[in-house]
Motif scaffolding. Structure first.
Motif, PDB file in Angstrom:
ATOM      1  N   SER A   1      -8.323  -6.318  -1.250  1.00 46.96           N
ATOM      2  CA  SER A   1      -9.352  -5.774  -2.136  1.00 46.96           C
ATOM      3  C   SER A   1      -9.186  -4.279  -2.334  1.00 46.96           C
ATOM      4  N   ARG A   2      -8.570  -3.598  -1.353  1.00 41.82           N
ATOM      5  CA  ARG A   2      -8.396  -2.139  -1.457  1.00 41.82           C
ATOM      6  C   ARG A   2      -7.028  -1.731  -1.992  1.00 41.82           C
TER       7      ARG A   2
ATOM      8  N   GLY B   1      -9.476  -7.634   3.316  1.00 48.27           N
ATOM      9  CA  GLY B   1      -9.934  -6.266   3.083  1.00 48.27           C
ATOM     10  C   GLY B   1      -8.848  -5.411   2.452  1.00 48.27           C
ATOM     11  N   MET B   2      -7.612  -5.557   2.940  1.00 45.15           N
ATOM     12  CA  MET B   2      -6.508  -4.772   2.386  1.00 45.15           C
ATOM     13  C   MET B   2      -6.175  -5.198   0.968  1.00 45.15           C
TER      14      MET B   2
ATOM     15  N   ASP C   1      -7.602 -10.448  -7.445  1.00 55.83           N
ATOM     16  CA  ASP C   1      -8.253  -9.923  -8.643  1.00 55.83           C
ATOM     17  C   ASP C   1      -8.152 -10.894  -9.814  1.00 55.83           C
TER      18      ASP C   1
ATOM     19  N   ALA D   1      -4.397  -0.631  -4.512  1.00 56.52           N
ATOM     20  CA  ALA D   1      -4.530  -0.002  -5.830  1.00 56.52           C
ATOM     21  C   ALA D   1      -4.036  -0.919  -6.951  1.00 56.52           C
TER      22      ALA D   1
ATOM     23  N   LYS E   1     -10.539  -1.342 -10.734  1.00 55.18           N
ATOM     24  CA  LYS E   1     -10.572  -2.341  -9.663  1.00 55.18           C
ATOM     25  C   LYS E   1     -11.464  -1.863  -8.522  1.00 55.18           C
ATOM     26  N   ARG E   2     -11.312  -0.603  -8.139  1.00 60.12           N
ATOM     27  CA  ARG E   2     -12.122  -0.060  -7.039  1.00 60.12           C
ATOM     28  C   ARG E   2     -13.607  -0.114  -7.378  1.00 60.12           C
TER      29      ARG E   2
ATOM     30  N   GLU F   1     -17.963  -5.805   3.373  1.00 60.67           N
ATOM     31  CA  GLU F   1     -17.364  -5.415   4.644  1.00 60.67           C
ATOM     32  C   GLU F   1     -18.392  -5.398   5.773  1.00 60.67           C
TER      33      GLU F   1
ATOM     34  N   TRP G   1     -14.842  -3.774  -7.094  1.00 51.34           N
ATOM     35  CA  TRP G   1     -14.996  -4.218  -5.698  1.00 51.34           C
ATOM     36  C   TRP G   1     -16.155  -3.492  -5.023  1.00 51.34           C
ATOM     37  N   ASN G   2     -16.309  -2.218  -5.326  1.00 56.88           N
ATOM     38  CA  ASN G   2     -17.458  -1.495  -4.773  1.00 56.88           C
ATOM     39  C   ASN G   2     -18.766  -2.084  -5.276  1.00 56.88           C
TER      40      ASN G   2
ATOM     41  N   HIS H   1       0.833  -1.206   0.000  1.00 56.66           N
ATOM     42  CA  HIS H   1       0.000   0.000   0.000  1.00 56.66           C
ATOM     43  C   HIS H   1       0.869   1.258   0.000  1.00 56.66           C
TER      44      HIS H   1
END
Length: 270
Positions: free
Chosen positions: A103-104, A100-101, A130, A106, A221-222, A233, A225-226, A51
Motif C-alpha cells: 500500500s505504501r 503494508g509495504m 491498487d 510509490a 495513490k498515497r 494500520e 490509501w490515506n 521500494h
C-alpha cells in the motif's frame, strides 16, 4: 539434478524488472502458492527491492501455476497441531508487513489473478493491490472462519472499504466462493478478461501506468490509501492477536483437518 530437487530449490518468489515494470511472481505452484513463512519473507524482500529502485514505474503481481494464491499453507498449519500459534505469530507479522509495504509503494500495483485468490494470502493481496485484473474463471473466497480462524492481512478493514460493510460481513462470515463476474460487480476487482488474455491485459495496464506521471500517480495513490483512515494500520495489531489466539483453539485444528480431508468440520467452541 532431478526435476524434483530442482523444484525444491526454486525460490518461492521471483522478481524481474524490465522497461520500468517490476514483475513479482509467487512461485510455489505445487502448493497453490500457499503462504509459508519462507514465501512471505521472500515476498517482503522483493517489495523492499521495489521500494529501493527508483526506476520502477509499475509493479505486476502474479501467481505461478493454476492459482494466484490459495491463502495460508493449510498442511503446514495442520502439522503444527497445538503449537500452531508459535508459527502463526511470525507468519501474520510478515503478511501484515507485505500488505503494508504494497500500500505504501510509490508505483501502482497491478495483481493478475487466475484460479483461486483465497484466505488472508490471496484475498489479502487482492485487497492490498491498487488494480486487480481477473481471469474469467478465477474465484475469490475468504475461508478464515471456515477453519475456525479470523481474517488477516488487513482484510477486516480493506475489504469493507472496498465492497461495503454488509457484503464484507457476508464474505468473511459465510465464505461464499465468488466468481470473477461477482467480484467485478461488487468492486473487488478492476476488470475481468478471458483466461488466455490475463497476462497480456495485466501487462498492458502496467505499461499504461508506467507511462503516466510517476510523482502524480504516487501522490494520488498515497492520498487514496490515506483516505482509508487510520483504521487500516491501527487494526493490524489487534487483527494479529486475534488470529494467533484462534489458531491455538481445537476448532482451528478441526477446521484445518476438515479442509485437508475434504469434509464438513464439527466445531465445538473451544
Amino acid at each position: 539434478m532431478s526435476a524434483d530437487s530442482t523444484a525444491k530449490a526454486a525460490p518461492p518468489v521471483l522478481l524481474a524488472v524490465e522497461d520500468s515494470i517490476a514483475r513479482i511472481t509467487l512461485n510455489r505452484p505445487e502448493a497453490a502458492n500457499g503462504m509459508s513463512i519462507e514465501l512471505l519473507v521472500a515476498l517482503q524482500e522483493a517489495i523492499l527491492a521495489c521500494h529501493a529502485d527508483r526506476t520502477i514505474r509499475a509493479v505486476l503481481l502474479y501467481g505461478n501455476g493454476a492459482n494466484f494464491c490459495a491463502g495460508g499453507d493449510v498442511r503446514t498449519f495442520a502439522a503444527r497441531g497445538e503449537a500452531l500459534p508459535e508459527y502463526i505469530r511470525p507468519a501474520t507479522a510478515h503478511l501484515q508487513n507485505v500488505v503494508g509495504m504494497l500500500s505504501r509503494l510509490a508505483p501502482p500495483v497491478v495483481a493478475a489473478v487466475q484460479g483461486f485468490a483465497a484466505g488472508g494470502g490471496g484475498l489479502g493481496l487482492v485487497c492490498a493491490a491498487d488494480f486487480v485484473v481477473a481471469a474469467q474463471s478465477s474465484k475469490f473466497m475468504s475461508g478464515a472462519t471456515r477453519v475456525g480462524m479470523a481474517p488477516d492481512a488487513g482484510v477486516s478493514v480493506t475489504l469493507q472499504r472496498i465492497v461495503g460493510f454488509r457484503r464484507a460481513m457476508d464474505i468473511l462470515l459465510n465464505n461464499p466462493t465468488l466468481t470473477a463476474g461477482q467480484a467485478l460487480e461488487i468492486g473487488l476487482v478492476s476488470r475481468v478478461v478471458p483466461d488466455a488474455e490475463l497476462h497480456d491485459a495485466a501487462l498492458a495496464l502496467a505499461r499504461q501506468l508506467a507511462y503516466g506521471a510517476p510523482l502524480a500517480l504516487a501522490a494520488t495513490k498515497r492520498l487514496l490509501w490515506n483516505g482509508l483512515g487510520s483504521g487500516f494500520e491501527a487494526c493490524l495489531p489487534e487483527e494479529a492477536r486475534t488470529v494467533s489466539e484462534l489458531s491455538g483453539t481445537a476448532d482451528a485444528r478441526e477446521g484445518l483437518a476438515a479442509v485437508i480431508e475434504k469434509r464438513n468440520p464439527s466445531f465445538v467452541g473451544r
